[in-house]
Design an enzyme around this catalytic site. Sequence first.
Site, short mmCIF file in Angstrom:
data_model
loop_
_atom_site.label_atom_id
_atom_site.label_comp_id
_atom_site.label_asym_id
_atom_site.label_seq_id
_atom_site.Cartn_x
_atom_site.Cartn_y
_atom_site.Cartn_z
N TYR A 57 0.82 -1.22 0.00
CA TYR A 57 0.00 0.00 0.00
C TYR A 57 0.85 1.27 0.00
CZ TYR A 57 -4.18 -2.70 0.04
OH TYR A 57 -5.18 -3.56 -0.36
N HIS A 114 -14.87 1.63 -0.92
CA HIS A 114 -13.77 0.72 -0.56
C HIS A 114 -12.63 1.46 0.13
CE1 HIS A 114 -15.24 -2.36 -3.75
NE2 HIS A 114 -15.92 -2.41 -2.63
N GLY A 181 -16.05 2.14 -16.11
CA GLY A 181 -14.71 1.60 -15.90
C GLY A 181 -14.63 0.57 -14.80
N SER A 183 -15.20 -3.75 -13.97
CA SER A 183 -15.37 -5.06 -14.62
C SER A 183 -16.55 -5.83 -14.04
CB SER A 183 -14.10 -5.90 -14.44
OG SER A 183 -13.91 -6.13 -13.03
N LEU A 208 -14.05 0.26 -21.25
CA LEU A 208 -13.18 0.01 -22.41
C LEU A 208 -13.70 -1.17 -23.21
CD1 LEU A 208 -10.54 1.14 -23.59
CD2 LEU A 208 -9.31 -0.66 -22.38
N GLU A 209 -14.21 -2.16 -22.47
CA GLU A 209 -14.76 -3.35 -23.14
C GLU A 209 -15.81 -3.96 -22.21
OE1 GLU A 209 -10.97 -5.08 -23.30
OE2 GLU A 209 -10.96 -5.43 -21.15
C1 BV8 Z 1 -17.94 -8.14 1.37
C2 BV8 Z 1 -9.82 -1.78 -1.95
C3 BV8 Z 1 -19.49 -8.88 2.99
C4 BV8 Z 1 -8.49 -2.39 -1.63
C5 BV8 Z 1 -11.09 -3.55 -3.05
C6 BV8 Z 1 -14.98 -15.31 -0.95
C7 BV8 Z 1 -14.31 -14.90 0.19
C8 BV8 Z 1 -14.45 -13.60 0.70
C9 BV8 Z 1 -15.26 -12.70 0.04
C10 BV8 Z 1 -15.90 -13.12 -1.10
C11 BV8 Z 1 -15.77 -14.39 -1.61
N1 BV8 Z 1 -16.52 -14.48 -2.73
C12 BV8 Z 1 -17.11 -13.28 -2.98
C13 BV8 Z 1 -16.76 -12.46 -1.98
C14 BV8 Z 1 -17.15 -11.11 -1.82
C15 BV8 Z 1 -15.94 -10.28 -2.23
C16 BV8 Z 1 -15.81 -10.36 -3.73
O1 BV8 Z 1 -16.60 -9.76 -4.44
N2 BV8 Z 1 -14.79 -11.08 -4.22
C17 BV8 Z 1 -14.61 -11.18 -5.65
C18 BV8 Z 1 -13.11 -11.30 -5.95
C19 BV8 Z 1 -15.39 -12.37 -6.15
N3 BV8 Z 1 -16.26 -8.95 -1.80
C20 BV8 Z 1 -15.84 -8.55 -0.60
O2 BV8 Z 1 -15.14 -9.18 0.15
C21 BV8 Z 1 -16.38 -7.18 -0.19
N4 BV8 Z 1 -16.94 -7.29 1.12
O3 BV8 Z 1 -18.41 -8.87 0.53
O4 BV8 Z 1 -18.37 -8.08 2.68
C22 BV8 Z 1 -20.73 -8.17 2.58
C23 BV8 Z 1 -21.48 -8.64 1.50
C24 BV8 Z 1 -22.63 -7.97 1.12
C25 BV8 Z 1 -23.02 -6.83 1.82
C26 BV8 Z 1 -22.24 -6.39 2.87
C27 BV8 Z 1 -21.07 -7.05 3.24
C28 BV8 Z 1 -15.25 -6.16 -0.13
C29 BV8 Z 1 -14.64 -6.01 -1.51
C30 BV8 Z 1 -13.68 -4.82 -1.48
C31 BV8 Z 1 -12.27 -5.27 -1.77
N5 BV8 Z 1 -11.41 -4.09 -1.91
N6 BV8 Z 1 -10.38 -2.42 -3.15
C32 BV8 Z 1 -7.50 -2.11 -2.71
O5 BV8 Z 1 -7.80 -1.38 -3.67
O6 BV8 Z 1 -6.38 -2.62 -2.55
S1 BV8 Z 1 -11.67 -4.27 -4.46
C33 BV8 Z 1 -10.90 -3.60 -5.78
O7 BV8 Z 1 -11.12 -4.49 -6.85
C34 BV8 Z 1 -11.50 -2.29 -6.22
O8 BV8 Z 1 -11.93 -1.49 -5.15
C35 BV8 Z 1 -12.63 -2.68 -7.12
O9 BV8 Z 1 -13.82 -2.85 -6.42
C36 BV8 Z 1 -12.16 -4.02 -7.59
C37 BV8 Z 1 -11.57 -3.85 -8.95
O10 BV8 Z 1 -12.63 -3.80 -9.78
P1 BV8 Z 1 -12.67 -2.69 -10.90
O11 BV8 Z 1 -12.63 -1.34 -10.28
O12 BV8 Z 1 -13.83 -3.05 -11.72
O13 BV8 Z 1 -11.30 -2.86 -11.70
P2 BV8 Z 1 -10.95 -4.00 -12.74
O14 BV8 Z 1 -9.49 -3.94 -13.01
O15 BV8 Z 1 -11.57 -5.28 -12.29
O16 BV8 Z 1 -11.73 -3.54 -14.04
C38 BV8 Z 1 -11.29 -2.39 -14.69
C39 BV8 Z 1 -12.34 -2.10 -15.75
O17 BV8 Z 1 -12.00 -0.87 -16.37
C40 BV8 Z 1 -12.39 -3.18 -16.81
O18 BV8 Z 1 -13.73 -3.42 -17.15
C41 BV8 Z 1 -11.65 -2.51 -17.98
O19 BV8 Z 1 -12.20 -2.92 -19.23
C42 BV8 Z 1 -11.96 -1.05 -17.76
N7 BV8 Z 1 -10.94 -0.13 -18.27
C43 BV8 Z 1 -9.60 -0.33 -18.32
N8 BV8 Z 1 -9.02 0.77 -18.88
C44 BV8 Z 1 -10.03 1.65 -19.17
C45 BV8 Z 1 -11.24 1.08 -18.76
N9 BV8 Z 1 -12.42 1.70 -18.93
C46 BV8 Z 1 -12.41 2.91 -19.50
N10 BV8 Z 1 -11.27 3.54 -19.90
C47 BV8 Z 1 -10.08 2.94 -19.75
N11 BV8 Z 1 -8.97 3.56 -20.16
#
Ligand code: BV8
Length: 238
Positions: A57, A114, A181, A183, A208-209
């Site tokens: 971090y 987040h 932006g 996924s 982006l996609e």
């Molecule tokens: C929760 C902060 C309970 C930290 C982040 C098993 C075990 C434990 C948990 C889980 C599990 N299964 C599911 C879960 C829930 C889990 C989850 O969803 N896991 C996923 C992996 C399946 N979620 C959690 O644990 C959450 N808490 O569930 O608590 C609860 C449930 C319900 C209600 C209340 C409580 C907490 C999740 C938060 C984690 N922390 N970030 C840090 O940053 O280090 S997550 C982090 O990843 C981001 O914050 C963001 O949310 C995520 C990334 O996603 P995106 O922002 O979408 O980024 P990504 O790279 O994926 O996509 C980029 C997009 O941009 C793409 O579409 C791309 O095409 C596009 N792009 C790229 N370039 C461009 C563009 N678009 C336009 N222009 C461009 N130039």
Amino acid sequence: MSRGPENIVILTGAGVSAESGLGTFRDSGGLWAKFDPMKLATPEAFAEDPERVLEFYNARRANLIDAKANAAHFALAELEQAWLMAGRGDFGLVTQNIDDLHEQAGSASLLHMHGELLKTRCTACGHLFTDRGVIQREAACPKCGQTRTLRPHVVWFGEMPLGLDQIYKALEQVDLFIAIGTSGTVYPAASFVLEAKRAGAWTVELSLEPGEISEVFDETMYGPATEVVPDWAGRKLG
Ligand code: BV8
């Protein structure tokens, strides 16, 4: 006949900050491609190896210091201002991002669900403060003086996102939901579009996609955020 109010909720993800030089998570070469989030962005990882998590971090915080808001961030701030000035309805911006680029661009009604990379929190007394420096494991909390208690104020996997009550309340009244932006892979953020549809909202994906849940959206536009977002916002205000 005058149009009724049109309440807007926008959800942004890493893609809106990509052109400001901040890595996304899942794109090739994205952050998580190099680091395993389950090894770094979880409370268990922090408990097991705090120095390793702090190093990750601190590096991202250093990288953020020189990052600048881009045309997409500014277009969203302008849309918010114009929408509220014209009394056209409510406006809420929820971001999954932990950077400060929406603030730099002037967005006001902003919720970091987040957390925020430029804030540090004491796990002993809860003291929360803006911190652009390096979090040292041995540093004393400025408020309670205890050491080995400081962490980045970000929501890790398995931790409760921030502001959910406020977000769900806004989604009950939303007429227009735009995901930008992101996924659509992380929950509960990825389910907000379904809440919006339940409220009868028109839903838009600007990215982006196509993401993991693109087929759910009523309208989609793909391309770099710095082109697609100003274009879409300009047409909305037109
Ligand atoms: C929760 C902060 C309970 C930290 C982040 C098993 C075990 C434990 C948990 C889980 C599990 N299964 C599911 C879960 C829930 C889990 C989850 O969803 N896991 C996923 C992996 C399946 N979620 C959690 O644990 C959450 N808490 O569930 O608590 C609860 C449930 C319900 C209600 C209340 C409580 C907490 C999740 C938060 C984690 N922390 N970030 C840090 O940053 O280090 S997550 C982090 O990843 C981001 O914050 C963001 O949310 C995520 C990334 O996603 P995106 O922002 O979408 O980024 P990504 O790279 O994926 O996509 C980029 C997009 O941009 C793409 O579409 C791309 O095409 C596009 N792009 C790229 N370039 C461009 C563009 N678009 C336009 N222009 C461009 N130039």
